[in-house]
Design a protein around this motif. Structure first.
Motif, short mmCIF file in Angstrom:
data_model
loop_
_atom_site.label_atom_id
_atom_site.label_comp_id
_atom_site.label_asym_id
_atom_site.label_seq_id
_atom_site.Cartn_x
_atom_site.Cartn_y
_atom_site.Cartn_z
N LEU A 164 45.25 -8.70 66.61
CA LEU A 164 44.74 -9.94 67.02
C LEU A 164 46.02 -10.88 67.01
O LEU A 164 46.96 -10.78 66.24
CB LEU A 164 43.95 -10.45 66.06
CG LEU A 164 42.25 -10.14 65.93
CD1 LEU A 164 41.48 -10.44 64.65
CD2 LEU A 164 41.79 -11.02 67.00
N GLY A 165 46.00 -11.71 67.89
CA GLY A 165 46.83 -12.81 68.05
C GLY A 165 46.78 -13.89 67.26
O GLY A 165 45.80 -14.12 66.43
N GLY A 166 48.05 -14.75 67.09
CA GLY A 166 47.97 -15.80 66.17
C GLY A 166 48.22 -15.51 64.61
O GLY A 166 48.15 -14.30 64.36
N GLU A 167 48.38 -16.44 63.88
CA GLU A 167 48.71 -16.32 62.50
C GLU A 167 47.39 -16.68 61.58
O GLU A 167 46.57 -17.37 61.96
CB GLU A 167 49.76 -17.44 62.14
CG GLU A 167 51.12 -16.97 62.74
CD GLU A 167 51.61 -15.79 62.32
OE1 GLU A 167 51.53 -15.37 61.24
OE2 GLU A 167 52.44 -15.22 63.30
N ILE A 168 47.32 -16.05 60.63
CA ILE A 168 46.08 -16.06 59.56
C ILE A 168 46.49 -17.51 58.98
O ILE A 168 47.50 -17.81 58.40
CB ILE A 168 46.02 -14.99 58.52
CG1 ILE A 168 46.08 -13.72 59.27
CG2 ILE A 168 44.99 -15.31 57.44
CD1 ILE A 168 45.77 -12.52 58.15
N PRO A 169 45.56 -18.59 58.69
CA PRO A 169 45.86 -19.68 58.50
C PRO A 169 45.90 -19.70 56.86
O PRO A 169 45.68 -18.68 56.21
CB PRO A 169 44.55 -20.66 58.54
CG PRO A 169 43.78 -19.71 59.82
CD PRO A 169 44.22 -18.22 59.57
N ARG B 109 37.71 -21.38 60.81
CA ARG B 109 38.92 -20.75 60.23
C ARG B 109 39.37 -19.81 61.12
O ARG B 109 40.77 -19.40 60.75
CB ARG B 109 38.84 -20.58 58.70
CG ARG B 109 37.72 -19.44 58.58
CD ARG B 109 37.63 -19.59 56.91
NE ARG B 109 36.85 -21.00 56.37
CZ ARG B 109 36.87 -21.35 55.09
NH1 ARG B 109 37.50 -20.58 54.31
NH2 ARG B 109 36.32 -22.41 54.72
N PHE B 110 38.50 -19.08 61.79
CA PHE B 110 39.26 -18.00 62.60
C PHE B 110 39.36 -18.28 64.04
O PHE B 110 39.72 -17.61 64.93
CB PHE B 110 37.98 -17.01 62.75
CG PHE B 110 38.29 -15.51 63.60
CD1 PHE B 110 39.30 -14.73 63.02
CD2 PHE B 110 37.39 -15.24 64.49
CE1 PHE B 110 39.66 -13.80 63.68
CE2 PHE B 110 37.99 -13.99 65.20
CZ PHE B 110 39.08 -13.31 64.55
N ALA B 111 39.21 -19.66 64.51
CA ALA B 111 39.25 -20.03 65.97
C ALA B 111 40.86 -19.77 66.10
O ALA B 111 40.83 -19.68 67.43
CB ALA B 111 39.09 -21.60 65.96
N GLY B 112 41.79 -20.02 65.40
CA GLY B 112 43.05 -19.62 65.81
C GLY B 112 43.49 -18.56 66.44
O GLY B 112 44.60 -18.20 67.24
#
Length: 331
Positions: A275-280, A290-293
């Protein structure tokens, strides 16, 4: 046909920890809080098997500690047989300790290396007064046989056993008090594949033969599919999808569940892109989902509205504004 009674119920359970002030330990300003659990709702019925799955940091361990009464919720209620776990006393507390048995991930570390297998397995029998001293060896021999170990092994110590044998001893010890619930934390991780398969079959057979409820904490969807009839998927302290295991894994409703499925290795296929993006940060969660990013399906409203866990199809619930129901499991 009567509905089986609920043994565990979590009612909007929250668990938060103070982690210091923004800018450092001696900085001014309000203290920040880390929400390890955020509004968790979950139940476990008599005779049911439920898997809790999710990445590291999803809140599985904190959930386990709340269920076992090792930590109190910051808000909400954790109930066993409709009584608050943190308030159990006297006979109610003794009953809880006898009926809820734990199988630890580090089975070897959970067993006293100075005690023989006989004494390790018999300790719950002695503590709860479940058999006479004259029956002790026979009861332990029967428990060892039930988990596939020869009775002669009771004179040995854990240092002389393989990893798989130690796990079987831990299961025998958990069964000694005739529990109503088995709670297993990654109980087959770190073992070779053939030993894992043997232990999973053992646990499934025991659960069906004894009618004991099982709560299995795991990151392995294959283990969850084999062992448990119901599944709850956690992400950053929340359950984002729950339902019958076969339904959830064959047609996930939440994009995070689909991402977990895609990440599972498959024979003769390349490893899927992560998955791309960083875990908030759980200390500073963004607005909205909270999973939108990290979600490839995210839309503008996902970044503005925080979805609640709501019922969808029969026996399904998910926290998603734009669920994937009807789409294939693997994208």
């Amino acid at each position: 046909m009567s509905t089986p009674p609920e043994l565990f119920r979590l009612l909007d359970v929250e668990k938060a920890y103070d982690v210091g002030r923004k800018g450092g330990l001696f900085a001014s300003g309000p203290r920040r809080r880390l929400a390890a659990l955020d509004g968790v709702r979950l139940s476990l019925k008599a005779g049911e098997s439920v898997a809790i799955v999710g990445e590291s940091g999803s809140g599985k361990t904190t959930l386990l500690r709340v269920l076992l009464g090792l930590t109190s919720p910051t808000d909400g209620r954790a109930l066993y047989r409709e009584k608050d776990i943190t308030l159990l006393q006297g006979d109610d507390r003794d009953r809880f300790c006898r009926e809820v048995a734990m199988i630890y991930q580090d089975a070897r570390g959970s067993l006293n290396p100075r005690m023989s297998i006989l004494d390790l397995v018999a300790e719950p029998l002695d503590h709860h007064g479940l058999c006479k001293p004259s029956e002790r060896r026979d009861r332990v021999a029967a428990l060892l046989s039930r988990v596939g170990l020869p009775p002669e092994m009771m004179e040995r110590y854990t240092s002389a056993l393989s990893g798989g044998q130690v796990r079987r001893v831990a299961i025998a010890r958990a069964l000694a008090s005739a529990p109503a619930v088995l709670v297993a934390d990654e109980a087959v991780s770190g073992l070779d594949v053939s030993t894992q398969a043997q232990l999973l079959k053992l646990l499934r057979d025991l659960q069906r033969e004894m009618g004991v409820s099982m709560l299995f904490i795991t990151h392995d969807l294959g283990v969850a599919a084999y062992l448990c009839e119901r599944i709850a998927v956690m992400y950053l302290g929340r359950i984002v999808e729950t339902g019958l295991t076969k339904d959830v894994l064959s047609a996930p409703a939440h994009p995070y569940t689909r991402a977990l499925l895609n990440a599972a290795p498959k024979f003769f296929e390349p490893i899927a892109e992560p998955l791309g993006g960083e875990i908030p940060s759980p200390i500073d969660l963004p607005p909205g989902c909270r999973f939108a990013g990290r979600c490839p399906e995210a839309r503008d409203d996902c970044r503005a509205r925080d979805p609640e866990l709501v019922a969808g199809a029969p026996n399904r619930a998910f926290a998603c504004l734009h669920p994937l129901i009807g789409e294939p499991a693997f994208a």
